[in-house]
Enzyme design. Sequence first.
Site, PDB file in Angstrom:
ATOM      1  N   LYS A  81      -3.947 -23.046  16.007  1.00  0.00           N
ATOM      2  CA  LYS A  81      -2.713 -23.048  16.804  1.00  0.00           C
ATOM      3  C   LYS A  81      -2.407 -21.676  17.388  1.00  0.00           C
ATOM      4  O   LYS A  81      -1.667 -21.572  18.374  1.00  0.00           O
ATOM      5  CB  LYS A  81      -1.535 -23.582  15.979  1.00  0.00           C
ATOM      6  CG  LYS A  81      -1.308 -22.920  14.629  1.00  0.00           C
ATOM      7  CD  LYS A  81      -0.525 -21.631  14.700  1.00  0.00           C
ATOM      8  CE  LYS A  81      -0.484 -20.962  13.346  1.00  0.00           C
ATOM      9  NZ  LYS A  81       0.135 -19.624  13.380  1.00  0.00           N
ATOM     10  N   HIS A 105       0.824  -1.212   0.000  1.00  0.00           N
ATOM     11  CA  HIS A 105       0.000   0.000   0.000  1.00  0.00           C
ATOM     12  C   HIS A 105       0.857   1.261   0.000  1.00  0.00           C
ATOM     13  O   HIS A 105       0.405   2.323  -0.423  1.00  0.00           O
ATOM     14  CB  HIS A 105      -0.872   0.037   1.270  1.00  0.00           C
ATOM     15  CG  HIS A 105      -2.175  -0.667   1.138  1.00  0.00           C
ATOM     16  ND1 HIS A 105      -3.146  -0.297   0.239  1.00  0.00           N
ATOM     17  CD2 HIS A 105      -2.695  -1.731   1.813  1.00  0.00           C
ATOM     18  CE1 HIS A 105      -4.200  -1.081   0.359  1.00  0.00           C
ATOM     19  NE2 HIS A 105      -3.950  -1.962   1.309  1.00  0.00           N
ATOM     20  N   HIS A 106       2.079   1.148   0.475  1.00  0.00           N
ATOM     21  CA  HIS A 106       2.874   2.331   0.810  1.00  0.00           C
ATOM     22  C   HIS A 106       3.997   2.563  -0.202  1.00  0.00           C
ATOM     23  O   HIS A 106       4.911   1.750  -0.337  1.00  0.00           O
ATOM     24  CB  HIS A 106       3.450   2.177   2.207  1.00  0.00           C
ATOM     25  CG  HIS A 106       2.420   1.805   3.240  1.00  0.00           C
ATOM     26  ND1 HIS A 106       1.450   2.682   3.658  1.00  0.00           N
ATOM     27  CD2 HIS A 106       2.194   0.637   3.908  1.00  0.00           C
ATOM     28  CE1 HIS A 106       0.666   2.087   4.547  1.00  0.00           C
ATOM     29  NE2 HIS A 106       1.098   0.851   4.719  1.00  0.00           N
ATOM     30  N   ALA A 166       8.920 -15.723   9.608  1.00  0.00           N
ATOM     31  CA  ALA A 166       9.584 -14.920   8.583  1.00  0.00           C
ATOM     32  C   ALA A 166      11.012 -14.573   8.973  1.00  0.00           C
ATOM     33  O   ALA A 166      11.917 -14.565   8.132  1.00  0.00           O
ATOM     34  CB  ALA A 166       8.781 -13.640   8.336  1.00  0.00           C
ATOM     35  N   SER A 181       6.727 -15.671  17.627  1.00  0.00           N
ATOM     36  CA  SER A 181       5.285 -15.679  17.379  1.00  0.00           C
ATOM     37  C   SER A 181       4.611 -14.526  18.115  1.00  0.00           C
ATOM     38  O   SER A 181       4.742 -14.394  19.330  1.00  0.00           O
ATOM     39  CB  SER A 181       4.677 -17.009  17.846  1.00  0.00           C
ATOM     40  OG  SER A 181       3.279 -16.888  18.008  1.00  0.00           O
ATOM     41  N   ARG A 182       3.868 -13.714  17.384  1.00  0.00           N
ATOM     42  CA  ARG A 182       3.196 -12.576  18.028  1.00  0.00           C
ATOM     43  C   ARG A 182       2.107 -13.059  18.985  1.00  0.00           C
ATOM     44  O   ARG A 182       1.827 -12.402  19.999  1.00  0.00           O
ATOM     45  CB  ARG A 182       2.644 -11.626  16.979  1.00  0.00           C
ATOM     46  CG  ARG A 182       1.523 -12.171  16.133  1.00  0.00           C
ATOM     47  CD  ARG A 182       1.182 -11.259  14.975  1.00  0.00           C
ATOM     48  NE  ARG A 182       2.271 -11.187  14.015  1.00  0.00           N
ATOM     49  CZ  ARG A 182       2.191 -10.544  12.857  1.00  0.00           C
ATOM     50  NH1 ARG A 182       1.073  -9.901  12.535  1.00  0.00           N
ATOM     51  NH2 ARG A 182       3.200 -10.523  12.015  1.00  0.00           N
ATOM     52  N   ASN A 183       1.487 -14.207  18.684  1.00  0.00           N
ATOM     53  CA  ASN A 183       0.477 -14.749  19.593  1.00  0.00           C
ATOM     54  C   ASN A 183       1.117 -15.229  20.889  1.00  0.00           C
ATOM     55  O   ASN A 183       0.583 -15.016  21.973  1.00  0.00           O
ATOM     56  CB  ASN A 183      -0.285 -15.884  18.906  1.00  0.00           C
ATOM     57  CG  ASN A 183      -1.142 -15.385  17.764  1.00  0.00           C
ATOM     58  OD1 ASN A 183      -2.194 -14.791  17.962  1.00  0.00           O
ATOM     59  ND2 ASN A 183      -0.675 -15.605  16.534  1.00  0.00           N
ATOM     60  N   GLY A 202       2.207 -23.990   7.678  1.00  0.00           N
ATOM     61  CA  GLY A 202       3.289 -24.763   8.276  1.00  0.00           C
ATOM     62  C   GLY A 202       4.175 -23.921   9.170  1.00  0.00           C
ATOM     63  O   GLY A 202       4.007 -22.702   9.287  1.00  0.00           O
TER      64      GLY A 202
END
Length: 338
Positions: A195, A32-33, A144, A258-260, A140
């Site tokens: 998950k 978008h940027h 990143a 993992s952000r979660n 999977g």
Amino acid sequence: MTKIAVLGAGSWGTALANTAAENGHDVRLWTHHSDQAVEINHNKTNTKYLPDATLSEQLFATDDMAVAVKDSDIVLCVVPTKAVREVAKQLADTLAQLNHQVILAHATKGLEQGTYKRISEMLSEEIPETYRSALVVVSGPSHAEDVIKHDLTAVSIGGSDENATKLLQRVLSNKTFRAYTNHDLLGSELFAALKNIVAIGSGALVGLGYGANAQAALLTRSLVEMRQLGLAMGAQEKTLYELAGIGDLIVTGMSPNSRNYRAGLGLGQGKSLKQVSDDMGMVIEGVNTTKAVYDFSQQYHVDMPITKAIYQVLYDNKPLSEAINDLMSRPLKSEDAL
């Protein structure tokens, strides 16, 4: 050489686009940027999402979707769940203007807020079959941050069209990134979303000071819940025990990348959900997914005590310590029972 458009220049979209570019394919990364596109093209960096990475010289970024999509063989959508419909509508208009059909793929793990639809269902509703020859998903165990550093990674590409899954498999695979294929689109998407709930719980345990025993118990017992709901909703059981299932569960449920997991960690350390969200400044897919799956459990009459406990913490402000105590105080059962 395959032409591929990747929509979404966040960490995961950039990592996948970079992998395909390093493999020698014609890759155009849409954002978008405009300033982000300039940075990627001129500096070969994406400092907001992958601050330590140097990107392939072959990777081209643009803020013009038509430029990204024109003549592409594959369009890979890698945007947050909440942005999928908006981007899909724009993609449908672009494909119509170009009168062009593509293999449509996505690598987003979540369920739509309110409707609880899977990503492929959203894409199917917004993009007519005239402009998509197949629909597949990349899932999977794949952070990143690890992929961009060329850490060894294996993913699964799910879909009913074998030619499409095998093409994307060839585009992405190399000596450090190995893609497998499967035929279970539904299971690949569902387990990828489920998950995220477990990862919140796992992070919360660590935040509270619990150790590996507690995490292992949580992940293992969560597999039972995932299996029961998956079967009720039409997923293939074997998918749960493959990369899209247990593989993703392990890496998301055990890694600070993992952000979660990080969201759960913050909750375990005493922060409110709002504080955690504000601190991260990123989408926590597992929060919405928890509500969706809690509702699914009632709709399909599947007992999911761990999911229920996490739901109560997130939505009913139940103290974590009380939720854990309730889980550990449930009637004793056989291991194959919920």
